[in-house]
Design an enzyme around this catalytic site. Structure first.
Site, PDB file in Angstrom:
ATOM      1  N   GLU A  45      -8.424 -12.196  30.105  1.00  0.00           N
ATOM      2  CA  GLU A  45      -8.746 -10.789  30.368  1.00  0.00           C
ATOM      3  C   GLU A  45      -9.534 -10.698  31.680  1.00  0.00           C
ATOM      4  O   GLU A  45     -10.327 -11.573  31.996  1.00  0.00           O
ATOM      5  CB  GLU A  45      -9.610 -10.242  29.220  1.00  0.00           C
ATOM      6  CG  GLU A  45      -9.898  -8.756  29.323  1.00  0.00           C
ATOM      7  CD  GLU A  45     -10.870  -8.249  28.252  1.00  0.00           C
ATOM      8  OE1 GLU A  45     -11.602  -9.055  27.641  1.00  0.00           O
ATOM      9  OE2 GLU A  45     -10.892  -7.022  28.042  1.00  0.00           O
ATOM     10  N   LYS A 117      -5.050  -2.281  26.385  1.00  0.00           N
ATOM     11  CA  LYS A 117      -6.027  -2.483  25.304  1.00  0.00           C
ATOM     12  C   LYS A 117      -6.142  -1.233  24.433  1.00  0.00           C
ATOM     13  O   LYS A 117      -6.328  -0.124  24.954  1.00  0.00           O
ATOM     14  CB  LYS A 117      -7.387  -2.836  25.906  1.00  0.00           C
ATOM     15  CG  LYS A 117      -8.420  -3.203  24.874  1.00  0.00           C
ATOM     16  CD  LYS A 117      -9.750  -3.540  25.520  1.00  0.00           C
ATOM     17  CE  LYS A 117     -10.709  -4.018  24.457  1.00  0.00           C
ATOM     18  NZ  LYS A 117     -12.108  -3.901  24.868  1.00  0.00           N
ATOM     19  N   CYS A 158      -8.915  -8.569  23.690  1.00  0.00           N
ATOM     20  CA  CYS A 158     -10.325  -8.662  23.273  1.00  0.00           C
ATOM     21  C   CYS A 158     -10.612  -7.998  21.922  1.00  0.00           C
ATOM     22  O   CYS A 158     -10.233  -8.511  20.896  1.00  0.00           O
ATOM     23  CB  CYS A 158     -11.224  -8.133  24.390  1.00  0.00           C
ATOM     24  SG  CYS A 158     -12.869  -8.894  24.348  1.00  0.00           S
TER      25      CYS A 158
HETATM   26  N1  LIG Z   1     -15.164  -6.357  25.092  1.00  0.00           N
HETATM   27  C1  LIG Z   1     -14.549  -6.385  23.909  1.00  0.00           C
HETATM   28  O1  LIG Z   1     -13.518  -5.810  23.756  1.00  0.00           O
HETATM   29  C2  LIG Z   1     -15.105  -7.110  22.754  1.00  0.00           C
HETATM   30  C3  LIG Z   1     -16.213  -7.986  23.029  1.00  0.00           C
HETATM   31  O2  LIG Z   1     -16.640  -8.156  24.134  1.00  0.00           O
HETATM   32  C4  LIG Z   1     -16.839  -8.667  21.924  1.00  0.00           C
HETATM   33  O3  LIG Z   1     -16.367  -8.507  20.771  1.00  0.00           O
HETATM   34  O4  LIG Z   1     -17.798  -9.379  22.159  1.00  0.00           O
END
Ligand SMILES: NC(=O)CC(=O)C(=O)O
Length: 285
Positions: A45, A117, A158
């Protein structure tokens, strides 16, 4: 390697200060991974800039007419590989808002999937960890199943990994591998990243790859790293720690079938006792 097996490479890249440097690095790491036999390669990511909302606004670019899209397409073609192009900020037409987008290419460099996302990380994790992604990210609105020469692959970014329903639907739609690209925080990463990968893998009897950028303690948002691959048995079969690394795993469909034979979860569901949703109806993705 038999045809029922392929090599997956996940790249835990240390993200450099500029987009140009990151483009150069992607080309080098991709050559290295495919040189070692990887047929499917995954980037992390936010690989075009460090995790910082101010930078995201600077580096966001259109899809498909931006430089990162072009780089990924050309790199997939040059290396003849399925490339899951991590994610980067895709401009939305609104000045300060972007999508967190993953573009996926086949070995001819053609776009075969795109995941934006879905779940916004709007959380209050304590005094220094109040994050409201929905202030600058527009959520996607669809699931993403990608067909490759090897298997169907379900994609998440994520926070998407926190939602078991999504993984369940991917399994019902025939995916054997789930790929999550994610930069978890140092608060949830140590507890959730591997455990959730293992849970999504064991619940659904699929392989799960969880791929983050390497830890950068100078970044305003420090990513946890610790990328890994979990087997359909729920076991971590390959992983790294905080630093830049390429992690390789054999995705073995004979083993996957054996796990499903030994532990026939699909036929043992008590549909007479609790409600299940059948999504194997060919719904387009
Ligand atoms: N940023 C996200 O989507 C999730 C995350 O950073 C985490 O669960 O820690």
């Amino acid at each position: 390697m038999s045809s029922s097996c392929f090599k997956l490479a996940i790249i835990q890249m240390f993200v450099e200060r500029t987009k140009e440097l990151n483009h150069i690095k992607v080309k080098r790491l991709l050559r290295e991974a495919t040189g070692k036999g990887a047929k499917v390669v995954v980037l992390p990511e936010f690989f075009t800039c460090r995790c910082d909302p101010n930078l995201f606004r600077e580096v966001m670019e259109p899809v498909p007419n931006g430089p990162t899209f072009k780089l990924l397409s050309e790199a997939a073609k040059e290396n003849e590989v399925f490339l899951f192009g991590g994610s980067y900020p895709e401009s939305s037409g609104k000045p300060d808002m972007f999508f967190n987008t993953s573009n996926i290419f086949n070995p001819r460099g053609e776009l075969i999937g795109q995941h934006r996302k879905l779940h916004m990380y709007d959380v209050d994790l304590g005094p220094h960890l109040h994050i409201t992604e929905s202030h600058h990210i527009i959520p996607g609105n669809r699931l993403t199943v990608v067909k490759t020469d090897y298997c169907k692959i379900g994609v998440g970014i994520c926070f998407d990994i926190q939602f078991p329903e999504m993984a369940r639907i991917y399994r019902q739609r025939g995916c054997d591998l789930l790929i999550y690209m994610g930069a978890m925080t140092l608060k949830s990463g140590p507890v959730h990243w591997k455990v959730l990968s293992q849970a999504r893998a064991a619940d659904n009897q699929v392989y799960v790859a969880a791929v983050g950028p390497a830890t950068d303690v100078t970044s305003p948002y420090v990513p946890w790293g610790h990328s890994s691959v979990a087997s359909p048995w729920g076991e971590i079969i390959a992983s790294c720690e905080s630093e830049e690394a390429i992690v390789y795993a054999d995705i073995d469909f004979d083993y996957l079938k054996e796990v499903r034979r030994m532990l026939p979860l699909e036929s043992q569901r008590r549909k007479d006792v609790y409600k299940t949703v059948d999504l194997t109806d060919g719904t387009p993705v």
